[in-house]
Structure formats: C-alpha cells, structure tokens
Design a protein around this motif. Structure first.
Motif, PDB file in Angstrom:
ATOM      1  N   GLU A   1     -77.202  -1.989 -14.694  1.00 25.60           N
ATOM      2  CA  GLU A   1     -77.305  -3.150 -13.816  1.00 25.60           C
ATOM      3  C   GLU A   1     -76.738  -4.375 -14.526  1.00 25.60           C
ATOM      4  OE1 GLU A   1     -80.736  -5.853 -11.671  1.00 25.60           O
ATOM      5  OE2 GLU A   1     -81.056  -3.679 -11.867  1.00 25.60           O
ATOM      6  N   LEU A   2     -75.781  -5.033 -13.891  1.00 25.05           N
ATOM      7  CA  LEU A   2     -75.129  -6.196 -14.466  1.00 25.05           C
ATOM      8  C   LEU A   2     -75.944  -7.461 -14.198  1.00 25.05           C
ATOM      9  CD1 LEU A   2     -71.481  -5.345 -13.374  1.00 25.05           C
ATOM     10  CD2 LEU A   2     -72.669  -4.690 -15.486  1.00 25.05           C
ATOM     11  N   ALA A   3     -75.617  -8.524 -14.903  1.00 25.29           N
ATOM     12  CA  ALA A   3     -76.339  -9.788 -14.740  1.00 25.29           C
ATOM     13  C   ALA A   3     -76.220 -10.323 -13.321  1.00 25.29           C
ATOM     14  CB  ALA A   3     -75.802 -10.819 -15.737  1.00 25.29           C
ATOM     15  N   SER A   4     -75.130  -9.976 -12.653  1.00 19.72           N
ATOM     16  CA  SER A   4     -74.900 -10.442 -11.288  1.00 19.72           C
ATOM     17  C   SER A   4     -75.748  -9.695 -10.266  1.00 19.72           C
ATOM     18  CB  SER A   4     -73.424 -10.283 -10.928  1.00 19.72           C
ATOM     19  OG  SER A   4     -73.066  -8.902 -10.948  1.00 19.72           O
ATOM     20  N   GLY A   5     -76.387  -8.610 -10.703  1.00 21.91           N
ATOM     21  CA  GLY A   5     -77.151  -7.785  -9.774  1.00 21.91           C
ATOM     22  C   GLY A   5     -76.362  -6.575  -9.300  1.00 21.91           C
ATOM     23  N   ASP A   6     -75.043  -6.598  -9.545  1.00 18.31           N
ATOM     24  CA  ASP A   6     -74.231  -5.422  -9.244  1.00 18.31           C
ATOM     25  C   ASP A   6     -74.555  -4.324 -10.257  1.00 18.31           C
ATOM     26  OD1 ASP A   6     -73.090  -6.933  -7.266  1.00 18.31           O
ATOM     27  OD2 ASP A   6     -71.282  -7.433  -8.425  1.00 18.31           O
ATOM     28  N   GLU A   7     -74.072  -3.146  -9.994  1.00 18.04           N
ATOM     29  CA  GLU A   7     -74.305  -2.062 -10.934  1.00 18.04           C
ATOM     30  C   GLU A   7     -73.054  -1.220 -11.120  1.00 18.04           C
ATOM     31  OE1 GLU A   7     -77.537   0.098  -9.139  1.00 18.04           O
ATOM     32  OE2 GLU A   7     -76.175   1.469  -8.093  1.00 18.04           O
ATOM     33  N   GLU A   8     -72.980  -0.606 -12.279  1.00 18.40           N
ATOM     34  CA  GLU A   8     -71.915   0.337 -12.584  1.00 18.40           C
ATOM     35  C   GLU A   8     -72.539   1.702 -12.830  1.00 18.40           C
ATOM     36  OE1 GLU A   8     -69.670  -1.060 -15.880  1.00 18.40           O
ATOM     37  OE2 GLU A   8     -68.688  -2.683 -14.746  1.00 18.40           O
ATOM     38  N   ARG A   9     -71.878   2.745 -12.318  1.00 23.01           N
ATOM     39  CA  ARG A   9     -72.401   4.095 -12.453  1.00 23.01           C
ATOM     40  C   ARG A   9     -71.340   5.002 -13.066  1.00 23.01           C
ATOM     41  NH1 ARG A   9     -73.505   2.207  -7.568  1.00 23.01           N
ATOM     42  NH2 ARG A   9     -71.874   3.448  -6.549  1.00 23.01           N
ATOM     43  N   ASN A  10     -71.755   5.779 -14.021  1.00 21.76           N
ATOM     44  CA  ASN A  10     -70.849   6.712 -14.687  1.00 21.76           C
ATOM     45  C   ASN A  10     -71.513   8.072 -14.801  1.00 21.76           C
ATOM     46  OD1 ASN A  10     -68.556   4.889 -15.636  1.00 21.76           O
ATOM     47  ND2 ASN A  10     -70.340   3.829 -16.496  1.00 21.76           N
ATOM     48  N   ALA A  11     -70.748   9.105 -14.511  1.00 22.58           N
ATOM     49  CA  ALA A  11     -71.276  10.468 -14.607  1.00 22.58           C
ATOM     50  C   ALA A  11     -71.209  10.945 -16.053  1.00 22.58           C
ATOM     51  CB  ALA A  11     -70.474  11.404 -13.707  1.00 22.58           C
ATOM     52  N   SER A  12     -72.367  11.304 -16.604  1.00 24.79           N
ATOM     53  CA  SER A  12     -72.409  11.838 -17.970  1.00 24.79           C
ATOM     54  C   SER A  12     -72.015  13.309 -17.999  1.00 24.79           C
ATOM     55  CB  SER A  12     -73.815  11.669 -18.558  1.00 24.79           C
ATOM     56  OG  SER A  12     -74.187  10.312 -18.608  1.00 24.79           O
ATOM     57  N   TRP A  13     -72.287  14.011 -16.912  1.00 25.62           N
ATOM     58  CA  TRP A  13     -71.958  15.429 -16.823  1.00 25.62           C
ATOM     59  C   TRP A  13     -70.892  15.643 -15.757  1.00 25.62           C
ATOM     60  CZ3 TRP A  13     -77.545  17.823 -16.218  1.00 25.62           C
ATOM     61  CH2 TRP A  13     -78.252  17.619 -17.413  1.00 25.62           C
ATOM     62  N   ALA A  14     -69.926  16.501 -16.058  1.00 26.85           N
ATOM     63  CA  ALA A  14     -68.917  16.857 -15.062  1.00 26.85           C
ATOM     64  C   ALA A  14     -69.477  17.857 -14.055  1.00 26.85           C
ATOM     65  CB  ALA A  14     -67.686  17.450 -15.745  1.00 26.85           C
TER      66      ALA A  14
END
Length: 208
Positions: free
Chosen positions: A28-41
């Motif tokens: 979760e970013l300071a702006s309230g947005d979020e980034e998502r990344n897959a750890s597993w393929a």
C-alpha cells in the motif's frame, strides 16, 4: 525422500477441504493506491483431510498411511474430488479435452496439461500424475487407440512415430495431485465412545 505411487484413501479424501493457493505481495502506497506482484508463477494446493474422517476405522487408516509415509518424508497421490478430470466435473473424459502440443515431425514426447480459462485470461497446469487407464489421445481430433504410451509417474506421453508438422495433439485424462503431509505429528483425540478424531491433517502439493 521418495515418492510413493499410492493414493490416499478415496473415502476420506472425498470429505477434505482445500484448493489452490497463490502468493501475492501487496504494497500500500502513501497515496492509498496499491501495487501487487505475484511471488509465485504457479499455484500450489493445500488440503485438510481431517474433515473426511467419520469413523474410528477411518482414523486408523489415516494413522497407518501417515506412518507408512514417515510423516512429511515421502510424497503420495491425492484425489482432489473438486478437480480431478481434464473436463468439467459433470462431463466424461474425452480425447479432445485439452491441447497438449502441435506436431513438428520430430518431437514425439509431450507433457499432459490442463488449462484454466476465464474470459481472455488462462493458466496452464502441468499434470504429473495421470491415473492409469484413463488417458485418451487424439491427433487432429481423431482418437488414437495405439501408437503411444503414457508415463503415469511423470505425465509424459510418447508417440511411436512423431506427429506430423501442424498436427494438433489433444488429451483427456483423470489425475491425482502429488502431495505430502505438512506435519510430522498427528494429534489424535479419543472420546468416551471411542470414536477418534484429529483436529487437522494438512497436506501440501509437491512442486518440482
């Protein structure tokens, strides 16, 4: 460690809970947005088979199975009743269920695959433990009764003669999930009626 080509008792696995697990990092970013990344393929399946134990004899069977596998040491087959066929649960296996490759006149070995599709997105799962006697194959939609063999311990299909260039190769099959116990201890409770129970018996899919 080794893999034992034996299946966990079907009458107990039928009552199991579980399914696919994904690992995703959410920031979760300071702006309230979020980034998502897959750890597993790829996904990994988890189950709890304690819910399938209904009788004292079921409990005894699980304890014996656990001891024979040396706890977490050795893997084994598990039938996921919610997902064990190349087709929909209500349908019968057909040789055109899943595309597994296209011939080029040289390659004669192909891996069994199952695709999961929703909208424009899909994910392909490698099938390593097909059930003996259930695999059916087709070339350009025509079922092949001979001229091929399947390795039920690896999920590879080998043709006697390599399929010609551009030939569509499809397969239908039932399959098991390679799993191991995810605990080295079974916590057994014996009540007054001598009906045993176990709080949790976790299984974890083996990925290689």
């Amino acid at each position: 460690m080794a893999f034992h080509e034996v299946r966990f008792p079907d009458n107990i696995s039928r009552g199991a809970r579980g399914g696919p697990e994904r690992r995703t990092q959410v920031v979760e970013l300071a702006s309230g947005d979020e980034e998502r990344n897959a750890s597993w393929a790829n996904s990994r399946r988890r189950y709890d088979v304690a819910y399938g134990i209904r009788r004292a004899d079921d409990l005894a069977a699980v304890v014996a199975f656990f001891e024979a596998r040396n706890g977490r040491l050795h893997g084994f087959r598990f039938k996921d009743w919610a997902d064990y066929k190349s087709c929909l649960p209500s349908q019968a296996v057909a040789p055109t269920d899943q595309p597994i490759g296209t011939g080029n006149g040289a390659v004669n070995t192909f891996a069994l695959l199952k695709r999961y599709t929703s909208g424009a997105q899909s994910w392909t799962r490698a099938i390593a433990k097909p059930v003996a006697g259930t695999v059916r194959l087709a070339l350009n939609g025509v079922e092949q009764m001979t001229g091929w063999s399947v390795n039920t311990t690896t999920g590879s299909v080998t043709f006697t003669t390599a399929p010609g260039a551009g030939v569509a190769i499809t397969a239908g099959f039932e399959f098991d999930v390679p799993v191991r116990f995810d605990t080295d201890m079974l916590d057994v409770t014996l009540d007054l009626e001598r009906l045993g129970s176990i709080t949790s018996i976790p299984l974890l899919e083996i990925r290689r």
